[in-house]
Scaffold this motif. Structure first.
Motif, PDB file in Angstrom:
ATOM      1  N   ASN A  89       0.867  -1.168   0.000  1.00  0.00           N
ATOM      2  CA  ASN A  89       0.000   0.000   0.000  1.00  0.00           C
ATOM      3  C   ASN A  89       0.904   1.218   0.000  1.00  0.00           C
ATOM      4  O   ASN A  89       1.633   1.452   0.960  1.00  0.00           O
ATOM      5  CB  ASN A  89      -0.923   0.017   1.213  1.00  0.00           C
ATOM      6  CG  ASN A  89      -1.995   1.088   1.113  1.00  0.00           C
ATOM      7  OD1 ASN A  89      -1.748   2.180   0.619  1.00  0.00           O
ATOM      8  ND2 ASN A  89      -3.185   0.782   1.594  1.00  0.00           N
ATOM      9  N   LEU A  90       0.886   1.964  -1.101  1.00  0.00           N
ATOM     10  CA  LEU A  90       1.780   3.107  -1.253  1.00  0.00           C
ATOM     11  C   LEU A  90       1.209   4.388  -0.664  1.00  0.00           C
ATOM     12  O   LEU A  90       1.762   5.464  -0.871  1.00  0.00           O
ATOM     13  CB  LEU A  90       2.101   3.325  -2.739  1.00  0.00           C
ATOM     14  CG  LEU A  90       2.821   2.168  -3.432  1.00  0.00           C
ATOM     15  CD1 LEU A  90       3.074   2.489  -4.884  1.00  0.00           C
ATOM     16  CD2 LEU A  90       4.135   1.859  -2.724  1.00  0.00           C
ATOM     17  N   PRO A 132      -1.063  -8.131   6.147  1.00  0.00           N
ATOM     18  CA  PRO A 132      -0.716  -8.414   4.750  1.00  0.00           C
ATOM     19  C   PRO A 132      -0.791  -9.916   4.457  1.00  0.00           C
ATOM     20  O   PRO A 132      -0.780 -10.744   5.384  1.00  0.00           O
ATOM     21  CB  PRO A 132       0.721  -7.903   4.637  1.00  0.00           C
ATOM     22  CG  PRO A 132       1.264  -7.994   6.025  1.00  0.00           C
ATOM     23  CD  PRO A 132       0.109  -7.707   6.934  1.00  0.00           C
ATOM     24  N   PRO A 133      -0.879 -10.312   3.185  1.00  0.00           N
ATOM     25  CA  PRO A 133      -0.897 -11.735   2.829  1.00  0.00           C
ATOM     26  C   PRO A 133       0.370 -12.431   3.317  1.00  0.00           C
ATOM     27  O   PRO A 133       1.435 -11.822   3.436  1.00  0.00           O
ATOM     28  CB  PRO A 133      -0.955 -11.714   1.295  1.00  0.00           C
ATOM     29  CG  PRO A 133      -1.495 -10.374   0.944  1.00  0.00           C
ATOM     30  CD  PRO A 133      -1.015  -9.444   2.002  1.00  0.00           C
ATOM     31  N   GLY A 134       0.234 -13.700   3.610  1.00  0.00           N
ATOM     32  CA  GLY A 134       1.362 -14.497   4.096  1.00  0.00           C
ATOM     33  C   GLY A 134       1.500 -14.518   5.595  1.00  0.00           C
ATOM     34  O   GLY A 134       2.384 -15.208   6.128  1.00  0.00           O
ATOM     35  N   TYR A 201       3.131   6.607   6.843  1.00  0.00           N
ATOM     36  CA  TYR A 201       1.778   7.085   6.553  1.00  0.00           C
ATOM     37  C   TYR A 201       0.789   6.044   7.060  1.00  0.00           C
ATOM     38  O   TYR A 201       1.132   4.879   7.284  1.00  0.00           O
ATOM     39  CB  TYR A 201       1.595   7.344   5.050  1.00  0.00           C
ATOM     40  CG  TYR A 201       2.095   6.221   4.160  1.00  0.00           C
ATOM     41  CD1 TYR A 201       1.260   5.181   3.784  1.00  0.00           C
ATOM     42  CD2 TYR A 201       3.402   6.221   3.680  1.00  0.00           C
ATOM     43  CE1 TYR A 201       1.720   4.157   2.971  1.00  0.00           C
ATOM     44  CE2 TYR A 201       3.870   5.201   2.868  1.00  0.00           C
ATOM     45  CZ  TYR A 201       3.016   4.174   2.514  1.00  0.00           C
ATOM     46  OH  TYR A 201       3.475   3.163   1.716  1.00  0.00           O
ATOM     47  N   ARG A 202      -0.443   6.479   7.216  1.00  0.00           N
ATOM     48  CA  ARG A 202      -1.457   5.630   7.821  1.00  0.00           C
ATOM     49  C   ARG A 202      -2.273   4.940   6.727  1.00  0.00           C
ATOM     50  O   ARG A 202      -2.653   5.554   5.719  1.00  0.00           O
ATOM     51  CB  ARG A 202      -2.350   6.442   8.741  1.00  0.00           C
ATOM     52  CG  ARG A 202      -3.396   5.633   9.481  1.00  0.00           C
ATOM     53  CD  ARG A 202      -4.000   6.427  10.612  1.00  0.00           C
ATOM     54  NE  ARG A 202      -3.122   6.429  11.797  1.00  0.00           N
ATOM     55  CZ  ARG A 202      -2.372   7.432  12.182  1.00  0.00           C
ATOM     56  NH1 ARG A 202      -2.371   8.552  11.490  1.00  0.00           N
ATOM     57  NH2 ARG A 202      -1.615   7.352  13.261  1.00  0.00           N
ATOM     58  N   ILE A 203      -2.551   3.641   6.926  1.00  0.00           N
ATOM     59  CA  ILE A 203      -3.357   2.868   5.981  1.00  0.00           C
ATOM     60  C   ILE A 203      -4.384   2.062   6.756  1.00  0.00           C
ATOM     61  O   ILE A 203      -4.230   1.834   7.973  1.00  0.00           O
ATOM     62  CB  ILE A 203      -2.489   1.920   5.118  1.00  0.00           C
ATOM     63  CG1 ILE A 203      -1.795   0.881   5.996  1.00  0.00           C
ATOM     64  CG2 ILE A 203      -1.479   2.697   4.287  1.00  0.00           C
ATOM     65  CD1 ILE A 203      -1.034  -0.184   5.219  1.00  0.00           C
ATOM     66  N   ASP A 204      -5.426   1.622   6.054  1.00  0.00           N
ATOM     67  CA  ASP A 204      -6.443   0.780   6.688  1.00  0.00           C
ATOM     68  C   ASP A 204      -6.653  -0.528   5.927  1.00  0.00           C
ATOM     69  O   ASP A 204      -7.570  -1.283   6.230  1.00  0.00           O
ATOM     70  CB  ASP A 204      -7.769   1.526   6.816  1.00  0.00           C
ATOM     71  CG  ASP A 204      -8.269   2.029   5.463  1.00  0.00           C
ATOM     72  OD1 ASP A 204      -7.677   1.652   4.420  1.00  0.00           O
ATOM     73  OD2 ASP A 204      -9.237   2.805   5.440  1.00  0.00           O
ATOM     74  N   HIS A 205      -5.809  -0.806   4.934  1.00  0.00           N
ATOM     75  CA  HIS A 205      -5.906  -2.065   4.192  1.00  0.00           C
ATOM     76  C   HIS A 205      -4.613  -2.291   3.409  1.00  0.00           C
ATOM     77  O   HIS A 205      -3.829  -1.352   3.192  1.00  0.00           O
ATOM     78  CB  HIS A 205      -7.094  -2.050   3.224  1.00  0.00           C
ATOM     79  CG  HIS A 205      -6.914  -1.112   2.078  1.00  0.00           C
ATOM     80  ND1 HIS A 205      -7.174   0.241   2.176  1.00  0.00           N
ATOM     81  CD2 HIS A 205      -6.473  -1.310   0.801  1.00  0.00           C
ATOM     82  CE1 HIS A 205      -6.933   0.835   1.033  1.00  0.00           C
ATOM     83  NE2 HIS A 205      -6.496  -0.085   0.179  1.00  0.00           N
TER      84      HIS A 205
END
Length: 806
Positions: A89-90, A132-134, A201-205
């Motif tokens: 997620n960039l 994240p996946p994995g 930075y902040r992410i939600d997915h």
């Protein structure tokens, strides 16, 4: 079932055959019947029949396996990019507020001994952050999860400095396959308790709507040409493989003529035999492909490493290969049968030789020139990777390579037709080629295409590698590593400089705080189209490394001559906006004014020493502007080091990681293109060697078949006392002459094509003479290989009992 049909009134019998069907309705049935009969002959032809079928199947299987591997490239790349998209997620255009389902996310990439390591830091805001996946869950505070390859590297004896760099985190698990681009990827994800808002930075997915950057012009041309250079000789080899055993097949067809089969029937039966071998080869190629794909995890090309399951052709492509390969076998056999007249009583009479014409053989190179020359003429413009240009490049290169296969028979015929005299072995070889040079040139054409394509690719890679090496050598004249990261105060920058200067191998360290400033809003002024000015903050000692200053004390400001041709609005007494748009073209935020002191003086920037220009418009000492007033000041650190100090670069990277794990490195210390191009070069060279060996195997089979066809003549020569060495040398010259002509044509074509490709990408001409010599030497070694394996059958056939007949 019989191929003869009784005629009405013959011997008092009447014809009981059903009425003849219209030709259009019975043609498919006739073809099916004759193809099935040919397949039965191939399956039940005894030991010799099975050997012939096995050789055809082996040649087709190898070609099909290569075609399937080549057809898997799009699927492979799609899977590789899909895993990258799913785990990344960039950043979001509208960052979410802190919540139970959000986390801070930052990049912490590093490099160890020239190998890139992907790193990510997270700090959850709540109890249910995205994963994240994995992974089933995020690692705990101060812990990290790593890829299997990175765990293996960390456990190795020579990775002490890397363990020190990542020592702030304990390994708590291993990332699963879904979270890795490939099994050999080096990556980790750690939870940092010190990760701040400014660092990430902040992410939600996880997962992003992002398309990978297109390949650069040289890389695009290299990929296209690699596919062309490897697949073109494979197609030539498949066409040669279905003609193995042609002489023996024709003798059996003569027996069918004796029992009443017409010429068209014999051709369809011969096609059935080739079809059976190609179908077996198709099945064997699929099995060989399944076995070869298991090696994918151990191979890394251009930093791309994938899993075995990723290597799979698309359904449409696989279906086309399954249909076109058997169809090509039938077509090649029909074309080959048109060159002979099969008669009863075992007589195979070749048609009178037709003089080969040159004009139509030049059509393919001419068409190739029409496709490639326009791309060459526009070389001053950047390569435009459009479907049309890609098609023109691939089609033009393929036509040129196929063109030399059409020119080779004409060249061999013209050269051997003018040869006279010489030793007895030479005369025997030349006379044989004068009578029939077709089988030899067919096998050698594969060598010609493979060598020409490999030479062109080697020239392309050499030009690219030379360009990259020159750029890195120019940038790396001064042994220097640069870092930048976020900071709040000048004091933190001074602490970072002190830590770097105490690092082993460091000779000097300088640093400043860089920030941007723009014009203040005004009626009629479009700030989104205004380029910001660059300001730098540093002590007088640090600023003197950037510019020639008059007397300097803390609180002074200097206006430079960085861009005298552009109006930046920076003059003593001018008011600047410390909150300009972060990205060119974006609307400006709320202005944050700051006035340039009226006492600001002029200063002249000094050369950087590494060839890069400096663009600082305003130099400030810390007391003149507090970095805390700016939105996102960046700390720029330049570190000079001693190349002779062991692992000086890795020690510096460890210090930078302690200063801030999200520090970004910019240096010319490691040239990644050398490793990438070396991997492609090794793969291409290996592919060329395998292709040449396959073609050599076909040449051996063709030579042995010709010897078997002339076994009675060999027995006559042996009965008259001809030495075995004489005939052995004749076999050598018979093989060497077409190969020598083919290699000369291949070198000429390869150099021409390589020059065109380097011109298309705008790279200077560079010839890899060592690579050309190596590939040519392998092609020449095939001659000795073929001759050596042809001698035992030759000795067996040189026996007087070969004159017996029934």
């Amino acid at each position: 079932m019989t191929l003869l049909r009784s005629r009405p009134g013959t011997d008092g019998e009447r014809d009981t055959a059903p009425p003849a069907l219209p030709a259009a309705r019975r043609a498919p049935a006739v073809w099916a019947r004759d193809l099935a009969m040919g397949m039965r002959f191939a399956a039940g032809g005894g030991r010799e029949g099975w050997i012939r079928t096995a050789l055809t199947a082996a040649g087709v299987a190898l070609g099909v396996a290569v075609l399937l591997l080549g057809a898997s490239a799009p699927t492979l790349m799609n899977a590789w990019h899909a895993r990258e998209k799913a785990r990344e997620n960039l950043g979001q255009a509208h960052p979410p507020p802190p919540g139970d389902r959000t986390l801070l996310y930052a990049s912490a990439n590093t490099t160890f001994h020239g190998t890139a390591i992907r790193g990510r830091l997270v700090r959850p805001d709540g109890t249910r952050p995205p994963v994240p996946p994995g992974l089933d869950h995020l690692p705990g505070p101060g812990r990290m999860v790593v890829s299997p390859a990175l765990k293996e590297l960390l456990d190795s004896p020579g990775a002490g400095l890397l363990r020190e760099r990542l020592g702030a985190y304990r390994i708590a698990g291993v990332i699963g396959d879904e979270g890795l681009q490939g099994p050999r990827e080096l990556t980790y994800l750690a939870q940092s308790t010190t990760l701040g808002e400014r660092d990430g930075y902040r992410i939600d997915h996880f997962g992003k709507n992002w398309e990978p950057r297109p390949l650069t012009a040289p890389a695009t041309v290299l990929v296209i040409m690699t596919c062309v250079a490897l697949l073109t000789p494979v197609m030539v080899f498949i066409g040669t493989s279905v003609r193995f055993g042609n002489e023996r097949r024709e003798r059996r067809l003569a027996a069918l003529r004796l029992v009443g089969a017409d010429v068209r029937t014999t051709r369809r039966i011969a096609s059935g035999e080739a079809l059976f071998g190609s179908l077996l080869g198709l099945l064997g190629g699929g099995l060989l492909f399944l076995a070869a794909r298991q090696l994918a995890p151990a191979i890394t090309l251009w930093d791309i490493n994938v899993y075995s399951a990723d290597v799979a052709p698309g359904p449409v492509t696989a279906l086309l290969i399954a249909v076109l390969v058997p169809a090509a076998a039938v077509l090649v056999t029909l074309v080959a049968q048109r060159g002979v007249t099969v008669e009863p009583l075992g007589v195979v009479r070749h048609r009178p030789p037709v003089r080969r014409r040159l004009w139509w053989r030049l059509a393919l190179p001419v068409l190739s020139a029409l496709l490639l020359v326009p791309l060459v003429l526009r070389h001053r413009q950047p390569w435009d990777d459009t479907p049309v240009n890609t098609f023109r490049l691939a089609a033009g290169s393929t036509l040129l390579l196929f063109g030399i296969t059409a020119l080779l028979p004409w060249l061999v015929e013209r050269v051997v037709g003018r040869l006279r005299g010489g030793p007895v072995p030479w005369q025997l070889a030349v006379r044989r080629l004068q009578l029939n040079s077709g089988p030899a040139t067919r096998a050698v054409s594969g060598i010609t295409v493979a060598v020409a394509g490999a030479i062109a690719i080697h020239m392309l890679m050499t030009g690219m590698q030379t360009g990259y090496a020159a750029a890195y050598a120019k940038s790396g004249q001064v042994p220097r590593i640069s870092f930048w990261g976020h900071t709040d105060t000048w004091r933190s920058t001074e602490r970072a400089l002190a830590a770097l200067r105490a690092t082993p191998g460091v000779t000097a360290a300088h640093g400043t705080i860089d920030l941007n400033a723009g014009r203040m809003p005004a009626p009629g002024r479009d700030l989104s189209r205004d380029l910001p000015a660059v300001l730098t903050v540093g002590s007088c000692a640090e600023l003197r490394h950037l510019a020639r200053l008059p007397a300097c004390k803390d609180g002074d400001v200097f206006v430079t001559d960085a861009r005298p041709d552009r109006d930046t609005g920076i003059t003593p007494g001018a008011t600047l906006n410390l909150n300009p748009p972060l990205v060119y073209g974006e609307p400006a935020g709320r202005p944050r004014p700051w006035t340039v002191p009226p006492a600001a003086r002029a200063a002249r920037l000094l050369p950087s020493g590494d060839g890069h220009p400096r663009y600082y418009d305003l130099l400030l000492t810390p007391a003149a502007l507090d970095p805390a007033r700016y939105t996102a000041p960046d700390m720029q650190l330049d570190v000079d080091f001693d190349r002779g100090t062991p692992d000086a670069v890795e020690h510096i990277r460890n210090t930078a990681a302690r200063i801030g794990p999200t520090m970004y490195e910019s240096s010319s210390v490691d040239n990644p293109h050398d490793r990438q191009l070396d991997g492609v070069r090794t793969a291409l060279f290996t592919g060329a060697v395998i292709t040449l060996l396959l073609i050599g195997a076909g040449l051996i089979i063709s030579t042995v078949e010709q010897l078997h066809e002339r076994r009675r003549l060999l027995s006559v020569l042996d009965a008259h006392g001809t030495r075995r060495a004489t005939l052995g040398w004749s076999v050598l010259w018979q093989t060497a002459l077409p190969v020598a002509l083919g290699l000369a044509l291949a070198v000429t074509c390869g150099l021409t094509l390589g020059t065109l490709l380097l011109t298309i990408i705008g790279t200077g001409l560079a010839v890899d003479w060592a690579g050309i010599a190596g590939i040519t030497a392998i092609g020449a070694a095939v001659i000795l290989f073929v001759t050596a394996l042809s001698l035992p059958p030759l000795w067996r056939m040189m026996r007087p009992d070969g004159l017996r007949t029934e």
